[in-house]
Design a protein around this motif. Structure first.
Motif, PDB file in Angstrom:
ATOM      1  N   ASN A 131       6.494   3.264   0.501  1.00 18.38           N
ATOM      2  CA  ASN A 131       5.264   3.024  -0.242  1.00 18.38           C
ATOM      3  C   ASN A 131       5.333   1.724  -1.053  1.00 18.38           C
ATOM      4  N   SER A 135      -5.808   9.225  -4.558  1.00 22.15           N
ATOM      5  CA  SER A 135      -4.364   9.401  -4.441  1.00 22.15           C
ATOM      6  C   SER A 135      -3.930  10.788  -4.907  1.00 22.15           C
ATOM      7  N   PHE A 138      -4.286   3.394  -5.303  1.00 24.76           N
ATOM      8  CA  PHE A 138      -3.918   4.571  -4.507  1.00 24.76           C
ATOM      9  C   PHE A 138      -2.404   4.593  -4.311  1.00 24.76           C
ATOM     10  N   ALA A 139      -1.845   3.472  -3.888  1.00 23.13           N
ATOM     11  CA  ALA A 139      -0.401   3.392  -3.641  1.00 23.13           C
ATOM     12  C   ALA A 139       0.398   3.570  -4.928  1.00 23.13           C
ATOM     13  N   GLY A 191      -0.541   5.316  -7.587  1.00 22.32           N
ATOM     14  CA  GLY A 191      -0.621   6.736  -7.933  1.00 22.32           C
ATOM     15  C   GLY A 191       0.270   7.574  -7.045  1.00 22.32           C
ATOM     16  N   LEU A 192       0.267   7.266  -5.761  1.00 20.25           N
ATOM     17  CA  LEU A 192       1.129   7.976  -4.826  1.00 20.25           C
ATOM     18  C   LEU A 192       2.599   7.722  -5.160  1.00 20.25           C
ATOM     19  N   GLY A 251      -9.440   4.809  -6.392  1.00 17.30           N
ATOM     20  CA  GLY A 251      -8.111   4.840  -5.787  1.00 17.30           C
ATOM     21  C   GLY A 251      -7.204   5.885  -6.403  1.00 17.30           C
ATOM     22  N   ILE A 252      -7.213   6.006  -7.731  1.00 17.36           N
ATOM     23  CA  ILE A 252      -6.307   6.957  -8.373  1.00 17.36           C
ATOM     24  C   ILE A 252      -6.731   8.395  -8.107  1.00 17.36           C
ATOM     25  N   TYR A 259      -2.354  13.566  -2.293  1.00 10.21           N
ATOM     26  CA  TYR A 259      -1.012  14.082  -2.517  1.00 10.21           C
ATOM     27  C   TYR A 259      -1.028  15.599  -2.660  1.00 10.21           C
TER      28      TYR A 259
END
Length: 90
Positions: free
Chosen positions: A35, A72, A15-16, A18-19, A68-69, A76
């Protein structure tokens, strides 16, 4: 319980990441800076848990990334759409 921690930390890491990609590509310096600490923390958790992973724990590790992706990307875009809406007076 370790499987749950591996799932959560992999989810959070991807997630992080991708963000981070979205933040960097759109020029959000402060967001990308902050991040990066989250990415580092998630990596530390994974480095502690993953080396001795069993079969179920490996499956949990592998499952966290795809969720997660996608999360993300959705978060966003949702945040970006909310910021672009005009504010109305109450």
């Amino acid at each position: 319980m370790t499987a749950l921690y591996l799932l959560a930390s992999t989810f959070a890491l991807v997630f992080a990441l991708g963000l981070q990609s979205q933040l960097v590509n759109n020029g959000h310096y402060l967001g990308a800076f902050v991040n990066s600490a989250c990415i580092g923390a998630c990596n530390l958790v994974l480095f502690k848990l993953a080396p001795d992973a069993s079969g179920v724990e490996i499956a949990a590790y592998l499952a966290g990334g795809p969720f997660g992706i996608v999360a993300s990307m959705a978060v966003y875009r949702h945040g970006r759409a909310r910021r672009s809406q005009p504010r109305t007076a109450p």
